[in-house]
Design a protein around this motif. Structure first.
Motif, PDB file in Angstrom:
ATOM      1  N   GLU A  27       0.829  -1.207   0.000  1.00  0.00           N
ATOM      2  CA  GLU A  27       0.000   0.000   0.000  1.00  0.00           C
ATOM      3  C   GLU A  27       0.864   1.257   0.000  1.00  0.00           C
ATOM      4  O   GLU A  27       0.570   2.223  -0.710  1.00  0.00           O
ATOM      5  N   LYS A  28       1.951   1.234   0.755  1.00  0.00           N
ATOM      6  CA  LYS A  28       2.854   2.387   0.809  1.00  0.00           C
ATOM      7  C   LYS A  28       3.597   2.570  -0.517  1.00  0.00           C
ATOM      8  O   LYS A  28       3.818   3.697  -0.961  1.00  0.00           O
ATOM      9  N   GLU A  31       1.089   4.097  -2.949  1.00  0.00           N
ATOM     10  CA  GLU A  31       0.865   5.509  -2.634  1.00  0.00           C
ATOM     11  C   GLU A  31       2.034   6.374  -3.109  1.00  0.00           C
ATOM     12  O   GLU A  31       1.834   7.423  -3.719  1.00  0.00           O
ATOM     13  N   GLU A  35       2.024   9.277  -6.067  1.00  0.00           N
ATOM     14  CA  GLU A  35       2.494  10.642  -5.829  1.00  0.00           C
ATOM     15  C   GLU A  35       3.481  11.087  -6.905  1.00  0.00           C
ATOM     16  O   GLU A  35       3.601  12.274  -7.193  1.00  0.00           O
ATOM     17  N   GLY A  54      -6.158   1.431  -3.429  1.00  0.00           N
ATOM     18  CA  GLY A  54      -5.822   2.582  -4.254  1.00  0.00           C
ATOM     19  C   GLY A  54      -5.281   2.246  -5.633  1.00  0.00           C
ATOM     20  O   GLY A  54      -4.885   3.137  -6.373  1.00  0.00           O
TER      21      GLY A  54
END
Length: 145
Positions: A27-28, A31, A35, A54
């Protein structure tokens, strides 16, 4: 198909034969790549495999795997048989290994992708020897600068 050509990262977190890393690591990673303005997808090979939060799920046949990953441009995968299927892909591949031992050798040493069939010019291998999830994420994402 939803893939932004040469600006999509396909995450392939699923592996059946080695210890998993924490799901929040994926997940990180997703993300951080979003970005950086990448389209981020999860390779969901079966209906049971769920996309990382996401990300967009993508499903394709093994026969189409090289073409799909080349169109996407990027792949971050947990070391699995899928990595062998896309070995000849010209996409940028970052392969993640757990720091785990099988007998006297690490998973990386046992299953490493050092052979020529793995298109070394497009391959980065990362062994998770970091103290924290965040350090692993930074190590992976730095290859997208």
């Amino acid at each position: 198909d939803g893939l932004e050509e040469n600006n999509t990262v396909i995450l392939a977190p699923y592996a059946n034969s080695i210890p998993q890393i924490k799901w929040d690591t994926w997940e990180k990673i997703a993300e951080a790549l979003k970005e950086k303005k990448y389209t981020v997808c999860t390779n969901c090979g079966t209906p049971e495999e769920k996309p990382i939060k996401g990300t967009k799920p993508v499903m394709f046949s093994f026969r189409d795997a090289v073409a799909v990953t080349e169109k996407a441009g990027y792949l971050v995968a947990y070391r699995s048989g899928f990595c062998d299927i896309i070995a000849d892909s010209k996409c940028k591949k970052i392969i993640v290994y757990p720091f785990h031992f099988i007998g006297a050798d690490s998973v990386r040493k046992f299953f490493g992708m050092e052979d020529d069939i793995y298109r070394q010019d497009h391959l980065t291998q990362v062994e998770h020897t970091f103290n924290t999830t965040d350090e692993l994420v930074v190590e992976i994402v730095k290859h997208f600068d």
